[in-house]
Design a protein around this motif. Sequence first.
Motif, PDB file in Angstrom:
ATOM      1  N   GLN A  82       2.827  -5.736   3.243  1.00 59.21           N
ATOM      2  CA  GLN A  82       2.186  -6.751   4.074  1.00 59.21           C
ATOM      3  C   GLN A  82       2.701  -8.116   3.621  1.00 59.21           C
ATOM      4  O   GLN A  82       2.558  -8.474   2.447  1.00 59.21           O
ATOM      5  CB  GLN A  82       0.664  -6.680   3.918  1.00 59.21           C
ATOM      6  N   ARG A  99       8.018  -2.678   9.319  1.00 58.84           N
ATOM      7  CA  ARG A  99       8.828  -2.080   8.247  1.00 58.84           C
ATOM      8  C   ARG A  99      10.288  -1.917   8.670  1.00 58.84           C
ATOM      9  O   ARG A  99      10.615  -1.855   9.860  1.00 58.84           O
ATOM     10  CB  ARG A  99       8.238  -0.736   7.814  1.00 58.84           C
ATOM     11  N   ILE A 122       2.851   4.392   1.058  1.00 62.05           N
ATOM     12  CA  ILE A 122       3.398   4.749   2.372  1.00 62.05           C
ATOM     13  C   ILE A 122       3.148   6.233   2.628  1.00 62.05           C
ATOM     14  O   ILE A 122       3.363   7.060   1.751  1.00 62.05           O
ATOM     15  CB  ILE A 122       4.920   4.484   2.388  1.00 62.05           C
ATOM     16  N   LYS A 123       2.697   6.552   3.816  1.00 59.86           N
ATOM     17  CA  LYS A 123       2.565   7.977   4.154  1.00 59.86           C
ATOM     18  C   LYS A 123       2.756   8.162   5.658  1.00 59.86           C
ATOM     19  O   LYS A 123       2.529   7.248   6.452  1.00 59.86           O
ATOM     20  CB  LYS A 123       1.227   8.538   3.704  1.00 59.86           C
ATOM     21  N   SER A 124       3.171   9.361   6.011  1.00 57.69           N
ATOM     22  CA  SER A 124       3.301   9.683   7.438  1.00 57.69           C
ATOM     23  C   SER A 124       2.526  10.959   7.708  1.00 57.69           C
ATOM     24  O   SER A 124       2.406  11.824   6.837  1.00 57.69           O
ATOM     25  CB  SER A 124       4.769   9.856   7.814  1.00 57.69           C
ATOM     26  N   GLU A 125       1.967  11.044   8.913  1.00 56.74           N
ATOM     27  CA  GLU A 125       1.165  12.222   9.273  1.00 56.74           C
ATOM     28  C   GLU A 125       1.559  12.712  10.640  1.00 56.74           C
ATOM     29  O   GLU A 125       1.889  11.905  11.517  1.00 56.74           O
ATOM     30  CB  GLU A 125      -0.315  11.820   9.351  1.00 56.74           C
ATOM     31  N   MET A 178       3.617  11.312  15.570  1.00 58.78           N
ATOM     32  CA  MET A 178       3.459  10.979  14.150  1.00 58.78           C
ATOM     33  C   MET A 178       2.747   9.627  14.038  1.00 58.78           C
ATOM     34  O   MET A 178       2.676   8.862  15.001  1.00 58.78           O
ATOM     35  CB  MET A 178       4.835  10.809  13.473  1.00 58.78           C
ATOM     36  N   VAL A 179       2.254   9.345  12.834  1.00 61.04           N
ATOM     37  CA  VAL A 179       1.801   7.987  12.546  1.00 61.04           C
ATOM     38  C   VAL A 179       2.353   7.610  11.170  1.00 61.04           C
ATOM     39  O   VAL A 179       2.361   8.427  10.248  1.00 61.04           O
ATOM     40  CB  VAL A 179       0.252   7.849  12.634  1.00 61.04           C
ATOM     41  N   PHE A 180       2.907   6.410  11.070  1.00 59.36           N
ATOM     42  CA  PHE A 180       3.430   5.893   9.798  1.00 59.36           C
ATOM     43  C   PHE A 180       2.432   4.852   9.285  1.00 59.36           C
ATOM     44  O   PHE A 180       2.162   3.862   9.970  1.00 59.36           O
ATOM     45  CB  PHE A 180       4.796   5.230   9.987  1.00 59.36           C
ATOM     46  N   LYS A 181       1.922   5.107   8.079  1.00 65.25           N
ATOM     47  CA  LYS A 181       0.875   4.218   7.539  1.00 65.25           C
ATOM     48  C   LYS A 181       1.325   3.565   6.237  1.00 65.25           C
ATOM     49  O   LYS A 181       2.234   4.053   5.572  1.00 65.25           O
ATOM     50  CB  LYS A 181      -0.381   5.023   7.241  1.00 65.25           C
ATOM     51  N   GLY A 182       0.567   2.529   5.852  1.00 56.89           N
ATOM     52  CA  GLY A 182       0.828   1.857   4.578  1.00 56.89           C
ATOM     53  C   GLY A 182       2.103   1.043   4.614  1.00 56.89           C
ATOM     54  O   GLY A 182       2.662   0.768   5.677  1.00 56.89           O
ATOM     55  N   GLY A 183       2.552   0.614   3.440  1.00 57.31           N
ATOM     56  CA  GLY A 183       3.756  -0.198   3.357  1.00 57.31           C
ATOM     57  C   GLY A 183       3.451  -1.624   2.987  1.00 57.31           C
ATOM     58  O   GLY A 183       2.349  -1.939   2.508  1.00 57.31           O
ATOM     59  N   PHE A 210       7.040  10.550  19.217  1.00 61.97           N
ATOM     60  CA  PHE A 210       6.355   9.258  19.303  1.00 61.97           C
ATOM     61  C   PHE A 210       5.800   8.954  17.915  1.00 61.97           C
ATOM     62  O   PHE A 210       5.405   9.867  17.202  1.00 61.97           O
ATOM     63  CB  PHE A 210       5.160   9.346  20.262  1.00 61.97           C
ATOM     64  N   PHE A 211       5.777   7.694  17.544  1.00 59.49           N
ATOM     65  CA  PHE A 211       5.062   7.366  16.301  1.00 59.49           C
ATOM     66  C   PHE A 211       4.348   6.029  16.418  1.00 59.49           C
ATOM     67  O   PHE A 211       4.870   5.077  16.971  1.00 59.49           O
ATOM     68  CB  PHE A 211       5.975   7.401  15.070  1.00 59.49           C
ATOM     69  N   ARG A 212       3.121   6.039  15.924  1.00 59.69           N
ATOM     70  CA  ARG A 212       2.389   4.789  15.821  1.00 59.69           C
ATOM     71  C   ARG A 212       2.658   4.212  14.442  1.00 59.69           C
ATOM     72  O   ARG A 212       2.759   4.958  13.471  1.00 59.69           O
ATOM     73  CB  ARG A 212       0.894   5.016  16.061  1.00 59.69           C
ATOM     74  N   ASN A 213       2.742   2.897  14.386  1.00 60.69           N
ATOM     75  CA  ASN A 213       3.188   2.247  13.165  1.00 60.69           C
ATOM     76  C   ASN A 213       2.206   1.145  12.778  1.00 60.69           C
ATOM     77  O   ASN A 213       1.957   0.238  13.581  1.00 60.69           O
ATOM     78  CB  ASN A 213       4.584   1.665  13.421  1.00 60.69           C
ATOM     79  N   THR A 214       1.642   1.244  11.590  1.00 59.95           N
ATOM     80  CA  THR A 214       0.571   0.296  11.245  1.00 59.95           C
ATOM     81  C   THR A 214       1.072  -1.010  10.638  1.00 59.95           C
ATOM     82  O   THR A 214       0.399  -2.016  10.724  1.00 59.95           O
ATOM     83  CB  THR A 214      -0.424   0.949  10.254  1.00 59.95           C
ATOM     84  N   LYS A 215       2.258  -0.984  10.027  1.00 55.49           N
ATOM     85  CA  LYS A 215       2.788  -2.215   9.404  1.00 55.49           C
ATOM     86  C   LYS A 215       4.267  -2.403   9.782  1.00 55.49           C
ATOM     87  O   LYS A 215       4.989  -1.428   9.967  1.00 55.49           O
ATOM     88  CB  LYS A 215       2.691  -2.108   7.882  1.00 55.49           C
ATOM     89  N   ASP A 271      -5.401   3.019  10.851  1.00 55.47           N
ATOM     90  CA  ASP A 271      -5.792   2.440   9.576  1.00 55.47           C
ATOM     91  C   ASP A 271      -7.282   2.110   9.564  1.00 55.47           C
ATOM     92  O   ASP A 271      -7.857   1.833   8.538  1.00 55.47           O
ATOM     93  CB  ASP A 271      -4.975   1.157   9.302  1.00 55.47           C
ATOM     94  N   GLU A 326       0.875  -1.180   0.000  1.00 51.47           N
ATOM     95  CA  GLU A 326       0.000   0.000   0.000  1.00 51.47           C
ATOM     96  C   GLU A 326       0.903   1.218   0.000  1.00 51.47           C
ATOM     97  O   GLU A 326       2.049   1.138   0.438  1.00 51.47           O
ATOM     98  CB  GLU A 326      -0.798   0.076   1.309  1.00 51.47           C
ATOM     99  N   LEU A 383       9.907   9.733   6.093  1.00 58.40           N
ATOM    100  CA  LEU A 383       8.737   9.651   6.961  1.00 58.40           C
ATOM    101  C   LEU A 383       8.755  10.731   8.038  1.00 58.40           C
ATOM    102  O   LEU A 383       7.705  11.155   8.526  1.00 58.40           O
ATOM    103  CB  LEU A 383       8.672   8.270   7.637  1.00 58.40           C
ATOM    104  N   GLU A 406      11.730   5.205   5.185  1.00 59.88           N
ATOM    105  CA  GLU A 406      11.384   3.809   4.905  1.00 59.88           C
ATOM    106  C   GLU A 406      12.557   3.253   4.088  1.00 59.88           C
ATOM    107  O   GLU A 406      13.040   3.916   3.162  1.00 59.88           O
ATOM    108  CB  GLU A 406      10.092   3.749   4.076  1.00 59.88           C
TER     109      GLU A 406
END
Lengths: 296, 160
Positions: A269, B117, A252-255, A262-267, B110-115, B156, A250, B97, B89
């Motif tokens: 699987q 990596r 990749i994005k960070s917010e 921050m939150v790191f999303k996507g990438g 701090f960072f939350r990480n969904t996958k 997510d 998916e 990132l 990344e």
Amino acid sequence: MISNPFILSLIAFLILGCKPESKDKHQNAGFQRIVQESPQQQEELPVYYRFPSAREMLKYIKSDALIYRTDLINSTQYLDQYTDSRSQTSNLGVYLADFSYMILFGRTRQARDYFNAIVELTSDLRISIPEEDEITQRISDNLHDIDSLIKISDDYQSYIIDYLIKTDREKTLALISTGSYIEGLYIALNMVTDYKKNMETLERIADQKYAFNHLVRFAKSFPEDVHTKYAIRHLQEINEHFNQLTISGEAIKSERTGSNRMVFKGGEQVTMNKEQFEMLRETVTKIRRDIVKHNH
Amino acid sequence: MMSPQLKYTLIFILVLLARISFGQDCTNYHIDNCRWADRTFLYSRQSKSAVFTPGMRSEFRIIVYGGEEYYMSVDGHRKLGDIRLRVFEDNKKKTLLYDNAEYDYEEYFFFRNTKTRDLIVEVTTEEADDPEEAKEEYCLGVLIEFKETQPESSDDKVGF
């Protein structure tokens, strides 16, 4: 007896000055142990790979669906049969992973025996931990306090790692970590009794592809060491399985979600089908058998 | 009164100590100097310290697991100036990132990480004005901590 202060000082400088020094003053600076000077040079830099501990790996994989199995850990009764440095080093890693496993699952009855095995192997390998007596006492005082045991176990492993780094024995650390990772993966794979009911656990096991990749790259920093070659051979055999797993991606994005947050999303699987799982388990079980083998 | 032999032995020990202290041991710099998160976070052994000079850039690679929250803080000797921390990344594009230069060189985040990596942690120190100062070596550390994220806080998850 030499009593002239000038001669004594000269001897001191000569002794300590005899350590081989790099041609470049900054060779040992930075995480990668080399100064960065040009984009061309940057392409050729060795990279310093870090990887989570076996305890971090097992904690990530652990779920309520998994049941603790006493038959998966390596018995301490074989300890005396690990007499050569390779089996002592790799099985120190094995016992560290076993110790983490029993603590994470709240099975502390045997924790003392396993900690003693770790201390004995640490001593055999001439890894000096000045805080050893204090930690042994803390273990005795906190045998039923899981959180404290996790902290103590972490502290002890940190002392081992610090000692190995300070004494330039990172190749030993590579072999200990290999023993720990293979034991951790062996335990995780064998706790899965039903492929369909443990999909989440299997995804988390598949995620170890990244950690094993970092560990093998770290081990490859010491290509001449005979024990590290043994570790690399085993790790590569496991990585061949990980490399065959399916990867979907998916964007990749960070917010920014708040102050210092921050939150790191996507990438990517990574997924593992039943056949891949069974083949990986078979290979890891075979390699683990080779590591813990004894003369019985 | 101190005997000459004892005096010379003491001088010998002092010289030895002075010589030893020339070498920088930065192994635990991050443990002693970086800002820690609260006690709900656990120390990650991927944390790392190293010797740095002013105007230097260096990086190391780590793994972060999906569904976990991480904390990263950086600290170095004041002579290293503002420390730039960037996180990429580890892919072909080297996707950026995080860059603390965008947030006034904040020393932790701090960072939350969904996958799960691979990440590249890149640290850059400020250039020194004086060329002589640029050769000086100082300790710098990056502390990494982690904790499991509660499922309901996953970013997510959208909609119902």
